[in-house]
Design a protein around this motif. Structure first.
Motif, mmCIF file in Angstrom:
data_model
loop_
_atom_site.group_PDB
_atom_site.id
_atom_site.type_symbol
_atom_site.label_atom_id
_atom_site.label_comp_id
_atom_site.label_asym_id
_atom_site.label_seq_id
_atom_site.Cartn_x
_atom_site.Cartn_y
_atom_site.Cartn_z
ATOM 1 N N UNK A 253 0.811 -1.225 0.000
ATOM 2 C CA UNK A 253 0.000 0.000 0.000
ATOM 3 C C UNK A 253 0.847 1.278 0.000
ATOM 4 N N UNK A 254 2.140 1.156 0.231
ATOM 5 C CA UNK A 254 3.028 2.319 0.198
ATOM 6 C C UNK A 254 3.521 2.624 -1.211
ATOM 7 N N UNK A 255 3.230 1.729 -2.154
ATOM 8 C CA UNK A 255 3.597 1.939 -3.553
ATOM 9 C C UNK A 255 2.469 2.686 -4.247
ATOM 10 N N UNK A 256 2.818 3.813 -4.877
ATOM 11 C CA UNK A 256 1.816 4.655 -5.534
ATOM 12 C C UNK A 256 1.981 4.714 -7.049
ATOM 13 N N UNK A 257 3.142 4.298 -7.546
ATOM 14 C CA UNK A 257 3.381 4.318 -8.979
ATOM 15 C C UNK A 257 4.393 3.238 -9.337
ATOM 16 N N UNK A 258 4.312 2.728 -10.570
ATOM 17 C CA UNK A 258 5.277 1.728 -11.020
ATOM 18 C C UNK A 258 6.508 2.369 -11.645
ATOM 19 N N UNK A 259 6.438 3.664 -11.940
ATOM 20 C CA UNK A 259 7.521 4.333 -12.649
ATOM 21 C C UNK A 259 8.003 5.564 -11.883
ATOM 22 N N UNK A 260 9.316 5.690 -11.812
ATOM 23 C CA UNK A 260 9.930 6.882 -11.234
ATOM 24 C C UNK A 260 10.957 7.438 -12.200
ATOM 25 N N UNK A 261 11.160 8.741 -12.131
ATOM 26 C CA UNK A 261 12.115 9.421 -12.999
ATOM 27 C C UNK A 261 13.071 10.235 -12.140
ATOM 28 N N UNK A 262 14.353 9.995 -12.337
ATOM 29 C CA UNK A 262 15.399 10.685 -11.575
ATOM 30 C C UNK A 262 16.186 11.560 -12.540
ATOM 31 N N UNK A 263 16.343 12.827 -12.208
ATOM 32 C CA UNK A 263 17.141 13.738 -13.037
ATOM 33 C C UNK A 263 18.167 14.436 -12.161
ATOM 34 N N UNK A 264 19.294 14.758 -12.754
ATOM 35 C CA UNK A 264 20.333 15.425 -11.982
ATOM 36 C C UNK A 264 21.304 16.183 -12.879
ATOM 37 N N UNK A 265 21.964 17.163 -12.298
ATOM 38 C CA UNK A 265 23.013 17.916 -12.976
ATOM 39 C C UNK A 265 24.157 18.125 -11.993
ATOM 40 N N UNK A 266 25.341 18.341 -12.526
ATOM 41 C CA UNK A 266 26.497 18.504 -11.643
ATOM 42 C C UNK A 266 27.539 19.410 -12.273
ATOM 43 N N UNK A 267 28.277 20.077 -11.420
ATOM 44 C CA UNK A 267 29.471 20.830 -11.810
ATOM 45 C C UNK A 267 30.651 20.155 -11.115
ATOM 46 N N UNK A 268 31.662 19.796 -11.874
ATOM 47 C CA UNK A 268 32.796 19.039 -11.358
ATOM 48 C C UNK A 268 34.050 19.896 -11.461
ATOM 49 N N UNK A 269 34.716 20.065 -10.344
ATOM 50 C CA UNK A 269 35.919 20.893 -10.306
ATOM 51 C C UNK A 269 37.103 20.085 -9.785
ATOM 52 N N UNK A 270 38.129 19.947 -10.600
ATOM 53 C CA UNK A 270 39.340 19.285 -10.155
ATOM 54 C C UNK A 270 40.243 20.247 -9.400
ATOM 55 N N UNK A 271 40.681 19.857 -8.212
ATOM 56 C CA UNK A 271 41.496 20.733 -7.375
ATOM 57 C C UNK A 271 42.973 20.388 -7.444
ATOM 58 N N UNK A 272 43.280 19.089 -7.332
ATOM 59 C CA UNK A 272 44.668 18.636 -7.347
ATOM 60 C C UNK A 272 44.787 17.424 -8.257
ATOM 61 N N UNK A 273 45.961 17.264 -8.866
ATOM 62 C CA UNK A 273 46.190 16.085 -9.686
ATOM 63 C C UNK A 273 47.670 15.744 -9.699
ATOM 64 N N UNK A 274 47.950 14.476 -9.958
ATOM 65 C CA UNK A 274 49.338 14.009 -9.980
ATOM 66 C C UNK A 274 50.047 14.489 -11.245
#
Length: 283
Positions: A253-274
């Protein structure tokens, strides 16, 4: 059947291009440390029609050793490492669910879930090529974290199998990387019960008592794209479709839908590297 057909299509398309000339692998720093700032729109849990938005900066580390490699998926090649196969440490998790979920009104909140366990990867193509196709398998023990009481409690076993394709050649001139993956998930009755059980204490006119079983827990199809702006700055976008049709807990009874949609965005910053470079990929 939909998952099987999708897997067959991906394998056929990607392997049909495998006869092309061997690609030169771009050398990258042996290790990198940076910050990953992501925004995501997530359901409270699979099957819920309630969503939350998150914005969170997180540190990251990438290591590209010949034997051991580390990335956002965990550590690879710690125990066994061959041209086509490597062991890994698999981890996953989900944020807590507060009392604003209407399907769980009056029920205890769900704590943040942390998962950790052994995993493995089997490469269908050379794992050090710019374009890679591989299976990833993991089995993880799950624990919930109560942030109010600072209590950690075991919540069962969860795992799954994914087919992953990463492409760095299609948009190479534009500094673009593409990825697509599909997979199936499984969980035991402890894990499913934590999310989908309804104790008789919390039965209402619209919510029956329910006890979840262990077994098939749904499948997903996801895609992502990463754009390198400079050697240190990148942006990324992500989408995933989850479907729980046929899952062992689908009639909760806690299930309300068979389908879910996940969206995301990101900013990636490199600080140090070998300064030392490596020809090995971390993915």
């Amino acid at each position: 059947m939909r998952v099987v057909l999708f897997l067959v299509v991906i394998v056929a398309v990607v392997l049909s291009s495998a006869s092309a000339a061997e690609q030169a692998v771009k050398e990258r720093p042996l290790w990198e440390i940076g910050v990953f700032t992501g925004a995501a729109y997530l359901p409270h849990y699979r099957g819920s029609d309630s969503y939350n938005s998150y914005l969170l900066p997180l540190p990251y580390i990438v290591y590209r050793g010949e034997v051991v490699r580390a990335n956002r998926d965990g550590f690879n090649g710690l125990l066994w490492n061959t041209e086509r196969f490597e062991t890994a440490i698999s981890f996953s998790g989900s944020p807590p669910v507060d009392d604003d979920n209407h399907a769980r009104e009056g029920m205890p909140e769900i704590g943040a879930i942390l998962e950790l366990g052994p995993g493995a990867k089997f490469y269908l193509r050379d794992r050090d090529s710019e374009d890679r196709l591989y299976f990833r398998f993991g089995v993880r023990a799950a624990c919930s974290l109560d942030t109010d009481e600072l209590e950690v409690e075991y919540r069962g076993i969860r795992g799954g199998l994914q087919l992953i394709y990463l492409n760095r050649t299609l948009g190479k001139a534009q500094d673009l990387e593409f990825g697509i993956n599909t997979g199936v998930d499984f969980a035991d009755d402890n894990y499913n019960g934590y999310l989908y059980d309804v104790d008789p204490t919390y039965v209402t006119a619209d919510r029956e008592a329910y006890e979840a079983e262990g077994g098939y827990a749904g499948f997903s199809i996801a895609g992502n794209v990463v754009k390198e702006l400079t050697p240190r700055w990148s942006v990324a976008a992500y989408y995933r479709w989850d479907n729980i049709s046929g899952a062992v807990y689908a009639d909760s009874p806690l299930v309300e839908t068979e389908n879910n949609h996940v969206v995301g965005m990101a900013v990636i910053c490199g600080l140090l590297e070998a300064k030392r470079m490596s020809r090995y990929e971390s993915e």
